[in-house]
Design a protein around this motif. Structure first.
Motif, short mmCIF file in Angstrom:
data_model
loop_
_atom_site.label_atom_id
_atom_site.label_comp_id
_atom_site.label_asym_id
_atom_site.label_seq_id
_atom_site.Cartn_x
_atom_site.Cartn_y
_atom_site.Cartn_z
N LEU A 9 10.04 70.66 47.58
CA LEU A 9 10.97 70.77 46.46
C LEU A 9 10.33 70.30 45.16
N THR A 10 9.55 69.25 45.23
CA THR A 10 8.89 68.75 44.02
C THR A 10 7.94 69.79 43.44
N ASP A 11 7.32 70.57 44.30
CA ASP A 11 6.43 71.63 43.83
C ASP A 11 7.20 72.73 43.09
N GLY A 12 8.48 72.89 43.42
CA GLY A 12 9.27 73.95 42.79
C GLY A 12 10.14 73.50 41.63
N VAL A 13 10.25 72.19 41.43
CA VAL A 13 11.10 71.65 40.36
C VAL A 13 10.25 70.96 39.33
N PRO A 14 10.38 71.31 38.02
CA PRO A 14 11.33 72.25 37.43
C PRO A 14 10.78 73.66 37.24
N ARG A 15 9.67 73.99 37.87
CA ARG A 15 9.06 75.30 37.64
C ARG A 15 10.00 76.45 38.04
N THR A 321 22.16 82.72 42.22
CA THR A 321 21.89 81.50 41.48
C THR A 321 20.70 80.73 42.04
N GLY A 322 20.23 81.13 43.25
CA GLY A 322 19.09 80.45 43.87
C GLY A 322 19.46 79.66 45.10
N THR A 323 20.48 80.13 45.81
CA THR A 323 20.96 79.44 47.00
C THR A 323 20.64 80.26 48.24
N SER A 324 20.64 79.61 49.40
CA SER A 324 20.47 80.35 50.66
C SER A 324 20.94 79.50 51.83
N LEU A 325 21.48 80.21 52.82
CA LEU A 325 21.85 79.63 54.11
C LEU A 325 21.16 80.45 55.18
N VAL A 326 20.39 79.80 56.05
CA VAL A 326 19.67 80.48 57.14
C VAL A 326 20.01 79.76 58.44
N VAL A 335 19.48 75.86 58.08
CA VAL A 335 18.69 75.50 56.91
C VAL A 335 19.46 75.86 55.65
N VAL A 336 19.65 74.88 54.78
CA VAL A 336 20.38 75.09 53.53
C VAL A 336 19.47 74.76 52.36
N LEU A 337 19.44 75.66 51.39
CA LEU A 337 18.73 75.40 50.13
C LEU A 337 19.67 75.76 48.99
N ARG A 352 11.84 82.99 45.94
CA ARG A 352 11.54 83.51 47.27
C ARG A 352 10.51 82.64 47.98
N ALA A 353 9.46 82.25 47.27
CA ALA A 353 8.43 81.40 47.87
C ALA A 353 9.00 80.04 48.26
N LEU A 354 9.90 79.51 47.44
CA LEU A 354 10.52 78.22 47.75
C LEU A 354 11.37 78.34 49.02
N ARG A 355 12.15 79.41 49.12
CA ARG A 355 12.94 79.62 50.33
C ARG A 355 12.06 79.72 51.56
N HIS A 356 10.95 80.45 51.44
CA HIS A 356 10.05 80.61 52.58
C HIS A 356 9.40 79.28 52.96
N ALA A 357 9.06 78.47 51.98
CA ALA A 357 8.42 77.18 52.28
C ALA A 357 9.39 76.26 53.02
N VAL A 358 10.65 76.26 52.61
CA VAL A 358 11.64 75.43 53.31
C VAL A 358 11.85 75.95 54.72
#
Length: 369
Positions: A9-15, A321-326, A335-337, A352-358
């Protein structure tokens, strides 16, 4: 417990987004949790930093966007169980005059031939939500009925309205009565600006009409056309849902990561007190929609490459908005992001890359002894 997830998450925030909360549960137990960033980072569309930048927390509230479709679907299936709706009967049964080829099953699988969206606020400026809803549910078919797949918010708006007619109540009341209240999801609902989100502390003194505490809600996009121009916070981001009064079949639900996790776990385990196992099995069955890169159940995507990453076969949904439930039943994973990747403007790269990393981290944790 969360060092790897923290790093992701730190890698994706705030980018990618200014705030992100992620939860990973294996067999019902949270094995990793992380919250990173600021609920409001920007003061305008140009990226000026806001003076007050509250930190995100695990119990922060996000606009779920199209994950709302799963809540609409669950309410509809509850009505189907009671015999008040039929997935294969023409929606004209409840909305007279509509094309008889349109059924709830086709609406929930995006195969009804309806256009993706309608900016009803621009088509009918100044109209009230009821007039706009009537116009949307009267949208004519403009593509082949029965497929190929054509993702349609219009279709889910229609499905939500069918539920209102059959259920004899507004959609937000149906979702509350049939989904969120029976599952005990205190922070999930529509229109948090006018609905008091329950806090951990006692709020019995507060009226349901009082504004929600915005301190827990993540900001989304800068909307110059809205009253009090600024970054939206507490009102739904989606323009069509906003034009319909903040409640619609395709969008409008706000929630926390823990509430979304509990909802996902309910589906993973077969419906719990919300739906019967057979109903959930039908919801998660491949309904045969063609022309799409994943399989589709009722309201739910199966193996969507945009969100599941290495969790092939998992089901769920994403939100604009940038949310996902898997949810991956085979690996006992949920998995919730939740992020606000549209703050202060849409079109940012990397979600998309952030979702895949999680998802990849979830897979690693599921594979541990």
């Amino acid at each position: 417990m969360s060092d790897r997830l923290d790093a992701i998450l730190t890698d994706g925030v705030p980018r990618v987004c200014s705030a992100a909360v992620a939860l990973i549960a294996v067999n019902g137990s949270v094995v990793a949790a992380s919250a990173t960033g600021e609920l409001v980072r920007y003061a305008d569309a140009e990226g000026t930093l806001a003076e007050d930048r509250p930190p995100v927390r695990r119990d922060s509230v996000f606009d779920l966007a199209s994950i709302s479709k799963l809540f609409t679907t669950s309410a509809i299936l509850s009505l189907v169980e009671q015999g008040r709706l039929d997935l294969d009967e023409p929606v004209a049964t409840w909305l007279p005059g509509r094309d008889p080829r349109i059924t709830l099953r086709r609406l929930l699988t995006h195969t009804a031939g309806l256009q993706p969206t309608r900016r009803i606020d621009l088509e009918l400026p100044g109209a009230d939500p009821a007039t706009r809803l009537a116009a949307i549910t009267d949208t004519p078919i403009n593509a082949p009925v029965g497929g190929p797949y054509l993702y349609s918010d219009v279709g889910l708006v229609m499905a939500g309205h069918v539920a209102e007619v059959a259920g004899e109540a507004p959609l937000d009341e149906l979702v509350h009565a049939r989904v969120t209240s029976v599952l005990g999801l205190p922070d999930t609902g529509y229109r948090p600006m006018t609905r008091a989100l329950r806090e951990p502390a006692d709020t019995s003194h507060r009226s349901a009409e009082e504004p929600a505490d915005l301190s827990r809600i993540a900001a989304t996009e800068w909307k110059a056309e809205r009253p009090g121009p600024g970054c939206v916070r507490g009102d739904v981001h989606d323009e069509t849902c906003y034009a319909l009064g903040g409640v619609a079949g395709h969008a409008g639900v706000f929630s926390t990561a823990d509430d979304v996790l509990a909802f996902g776990e309910t589906l993973r385990l077969g419906g719990g007190v919300m739906l019967r196992p057979g109903t959930v099995a039908e919801m998660l069955r491949d309904q045969g929609a063609e022309g799409v890169a994943f399989r589709h159940g009722l309201g739910v995507r199966i193996g969507d490459p945009g969100i599941v990453g290495p969790l092939t076969g998992a089901f769920g949904h994403s939100g604009f908005t940038g949310t996902s439930l898997v949810v991956d039943p085979a690996r006992r994973l949920t998995v919730v992001l939740l992020t606000n990747a549209v703050h202060p403007v849409r079109g940012r790269d990397g979600i998309r890359a952030l979702r895949h990393a999680v998802a990849a981290e979830a897979l690693r944790l599921a594979d541990q002894p």
